[in-house]
Design a protein around this motif. Structure first.
Motif, PDB file in Angstrom:
ATOM      1  N   SER A 165      31.787-137.200  17.753  1.00 56.72           N
ATOM      2  CA  SER A 165      31.825-137.053  19.781  1.00 56.72           C
ATOM      3  C   SER A 165      30.075-136.779  20.156  1.00 56.72           C
ATOM      4  CB  SER A 165      32.940-136.667  20.109  1.00 56.72           C
ATOM      5  OG  SER A 165      32.485-135.365  19.870  1.00 56.72           O
ATOM      6  N   VAL A 166      30.315-137.108  21.437  1.00 57.31           N
ATOM      7  CA  VAL A 166      29.199-136.000  21.978  1.00 57.31           C
ATOM      8  C   VAL A 166      28.851-136.255  23.385  1.00 57.31           C
ATOM      9  CG1 VAL A 166      27.976-138.495  21.837  1.00 57.31           C
ATOM     10  CG2 VAL A 166      26.221-136.756  22.416  1.00 57.31           C
ATOM     11  N   VAL A 167      28.806-134.956  23.969  1.00 55.24           N
ATOM     12  CA  VAL A 167      28.881-134.883  25.480  1.00 55.24           C
ATOM     13  C   VAL A 167      27.664-135.212  25.675  1.00 55.24           C
ATOM     14  CG1 VAL A 167      28.991-132.814  27.239  1.00 55.24           C
ATOM     15  CG2 VAL A 167      30.596-133.016  25.377  1.00 55.24           C
ATOM     16  N   LEU A 168      27.575-136.356  27.028  1.00 54.40           N
ATOM     17  CA  LEU A 168      27.077-137.020  28.056  1.00 54.40           C
ATOM     18  C   LEU A 168      26.815-135.608  28.785  1.00 54.40           C
ATOM     19  CD1 LEU A 168      27.323-140.485  27.613  1.00 54.40           C
ATOM     20  CD2 LEU A 168      25.542-138.890  26.663  1.00 54.40           C
ATOM     21  N   ALA A 169      25.457-135.256  29.356  1.00 54.20           N
ATOM     22  CA  ALA A 169      25.427-134.714  30.597  1.00 54.20           C
ATOM     23  C   ALA A 169      25.201-135.463  31.185  1.00 54.20           C
ATOM     24  CB  ALA A 169      24.056-133.959  30.647  1.00 54.20           C
ATOM     25  N   ALA A 170      26.246-134.737  32.782  1.00 60.66           N
ATOM     26  CA  ALA A 170      26.082-135.206  34.531  1.00 60.66           C
ATOM     27  C   ALA A 170      24.654-136.014  34.199  1.00 60.66           C
ATOM     28  CB  ALA A 170      26.624-134.462  34.930  1.00 60.66           C
ATOM     29  N   ALA A 171      23.652-135.621  33.996  1.00 59.77           N
ATOM     30  CA  ALA A 171      22.224-136.001  34.579  1.00 59.77           C
ATOM     31  C   ALA A 171      22.145-137.169  33.200  1.00 59.77           C
ATOM     32  CB  ALA A 171      20.571-135.370  34.273  1.00 59.77           C
ATOM     33  N   GLU A 172      22.778-136.939  32.415  1.00 54.74           N
ATOM     34  CA  GLU A 172      22.359-138.627  31.212  1.00 54.74           C
ATOM     35  C   GLU A 172      23.680-139.632  32.493  1.00 54.74           C
ATOM     36  OE1 GLU A 172      21.258-136.213  27.470  1.00 54.74           O
ATOM     37  OE2 GLU A 172      23.255-136.182  27.853  1.00 54.74           O
ATOM     38  N   ALA A 185      29.806-134.951  33.517  1.00 50.22           N
ATOM     39  CA  ALA A 185      29.515-135.072  32.506  1.00 50.22           C
ATOM     40  C   ALA A 185      30.469-136.174  31.267  1.00 50.22           C
ATOM     41  CB  ALA A 185      29.623-133.994  31.194  1.00 50.22           C
ATOM     42  N   PHE A 186      30.401-136.767  30.335  1.00 47.67           N
ATOM     43  CA  PHE A 186      31.558-137.403  29.990  1.00 47.67           C
ATOM     44  C   PHE A 186      31.418-137.233  28.232  1.00 47.67           C
ATOM     45  CE2 PHE A 186      32.258-141.993  27.929  1.00 47.67           C
ATOM     46  CZ  PHE A 186      33.543-142.196  28.322  1.00 47.67           C
ATOM     47  N   THR A 187      32.524-137.080  28.097  1.00 47.77           N
ATOM     48  CA  THR A 187      32.661-137.300  25.724  1.00 47.77           C
ATOM     49  C   THR A 187      33.229-138.614  25.498  1.00 47.77           C
ATOM     50  OG1 THR A 187      33.553-135.059  26.043  1.00 47.77           O
ATOM     51  CG2 THR A 187      33.834-136.043  24.063  1.00 47.77           C
ATOM     52  N   GLY A 203      24.807-137.689   8.342  1.00 46.49           N
ATOM     53  CA  GLY A 203      23.192-136.677   7.908  1.00 46.49           C
ATOM     54  C   GLY A 203      22.604-136.543   9.218  1.00 46.49           C
ATOM     55  N   THR A 204      21.432-136.846   9.189  1.00 41.54           N
ATOM     56  CA  THR A 204      21.076-136.356  10.424  1.00 41.54           C
ATOM     57  C   THR A 204      20.823-137.751  11.226  1.00 41.54           C
ATOM     58  OG1 THR A 204      19.267-135.812   9.110  1.00 41.54           O
ATOM     59  CG2 THR A 204      18.417-136.607  11.487  1.00 41.54           C
ATOM     60  N   ILE A 205      21.649-137.631  12.865  1.00 46.80           N
ATOM     61  CA  ILE A 205      21.698-138.525  13.414  1.00 46.80           C
ATOM     62  C   ILE A 205      20.705-138.690  14.445  1.00 46.80           C
ATOM     63  CG2 ILE A 205      23.969-139.181  15.226  1.00 46.80           C
ATOM     64  CD1 ILE A 205      25.645-136.941  13.622  1.00 46.80           C
ATOM     65  N   THR A 206      20.791-140.013  15.082  1.00 39.90           N
ATOM     66  CA  THR A 206      19.872-140.082  16.948  1.00 39.90           C
ATOM     67  C   THR A 206      20.765-140.652  17.493  1.00 39.90           C
ATOM     68  OG1 THR A 206      18.230-141.337  14.251  1.00 39.90           O
ATOM     69  CG2 THR A 206      17.508-141.965  16.854  1.00 39.90           C
ATOM     70  N   LYS A 207      20.554-140.144  18.390  1.00 44.81           N
ATOM     71  CA  LYS A 207      21.295-140.479  19.150  1.00 44.81           C
ATOM     72  C   LYS A 207      20.499-140.927  20.982  1.00 44.81           C
ATOM     73  CE  LYS A 207      22.375-135.646  19.901  1.00 44.81           C
ATOM     74  NZ  LYS A 207      21.253-135.791  19.205  1.00 44.81           N
ATOM     75  N   SER A 221      24.578-132.122  20.865  1.00 45.53           N
ATOM     76  CA  SER A 221      24.555-132.313  19.412  1.00 45.53           C
ATOM     77  C   SER A 221      26.259-133.860  19.248  1.00 45.53           C
ATOM     78  CB  SER A 221      24.605-130.877  18.748  1.00 45.53           C
ATOM     79  OG  SER A 221      23.452-130.619  18.923  1.00 45.53           O
ATOM     80  N   VAL A 222      26.295-134.287  18.130  1.00 46.02           N
ATOM     81  CA  VAL A 222      26.984-134.812  17.840  1.00 46.02           C
ATOM     82  C   VAL A 222      27.758-133.764  17.260  1.00 46.02           C
ATOM     83  CG1 VAL A 222      28.163-136.538  16.027  1.00 46.02           C
ATOM     84  CG2 VAL A 222      26.321-136.804  17.935  1.00 46.02           C
ATOM     85  N   THR A 223      29.721-134.116  17.268  1.00 52.03           N
ATOM     86  CA  THR A 223      30.487-133.101  16.539  1.00 52.03           C
ATOM     87  C   THR A 223      31.366-134.175  15.465  1.00 52.03           C
ATOM     88  OG1 THR A 223      30.612-131.271  18.580  1.00 52.03           O
ATOM     89  CG2 THR A 223      32.300-131.674  17.086  1.00 52.03           C
ATOM     90  N   GLU A 224      31.245-133.857  14.195  1.00 57.20           N
ATOM     91  CA  GLU A 224      32.095-134.384  13.739  1.00 57.20           C
ATOM     92  C   GLU A 224      33.234-134.129  13.815  1.00 57.20           C
ATOM     93  OE1 GLU A 224      30.681-134.373   9.536  1.00 57.20           O
ATOM     94  OE2 GLU A 224      29.422-133.592  10.390  1.00 57.20           O
TER      95      GLU A 224
END
Length: 117
Positions: A62-69, A12-14, A31-35, A50-53
């Motif tokens: 920030s957004v946390v990318l899971a290990a699989a991602e 996982a990576f932030t 607003g609505t974020i596409t990632k 989800s994106v964190t403000e």
């Protein structure tokens, strides 16, 4: 905090980022974020988290990318917002087998390059 540098494959990576509008101003309240994510040039998929403000004044998010991602050598990221004029944030994260902290431990190195006794 343990090092995330360099980015480790299959861990996982932030990712911290800021979105800007085409006039150079910060998107302070997205607003609505596409990632999206693509692993090693493969198909594009949604990022699960989800994106964190972090700070609305400066637009830090920030957004946390899971290990699989993060399970690839080159991780392509695309993030945008529905705010008018938003310029998409894109990045490529290159991963490695070990972080610097892990390499230092294997080599018996502690802080500031001194060897362990």
């Amino acid at each position: 905090m343990a090092s995330q540098y360099p980015s480790k494959k299959n861990a996982a990576f932030t990712l911290f980022f800021t979105l800007y509008k085409n006039d150079g101003t910060v998107v302070a309240n997205p607003g609505t974020i596409t990632k999206k994510v693509s692993i090693d040039g493969g198909s594009v998929a949604d990022i699960a988290a989800s994106v964190t403000e972090e700070d609305t004044t400066y637009g830090q998010c920030s957004v946390v990318l899971a290990a699989a991602e993060m399970n690839g050598d080159a991780i392509w990221i695309y993030i945008t917002d529905d705010t008018a004029g938003t310029v998409p944030f894109t990045a490529t994260i290159y991963t490695t087998a070990r972080t610097f902290d892990e390499l230092a431990t294997q080599l018996g190195i502690v802080a500031y390059g001194t060897a362990q006794a």
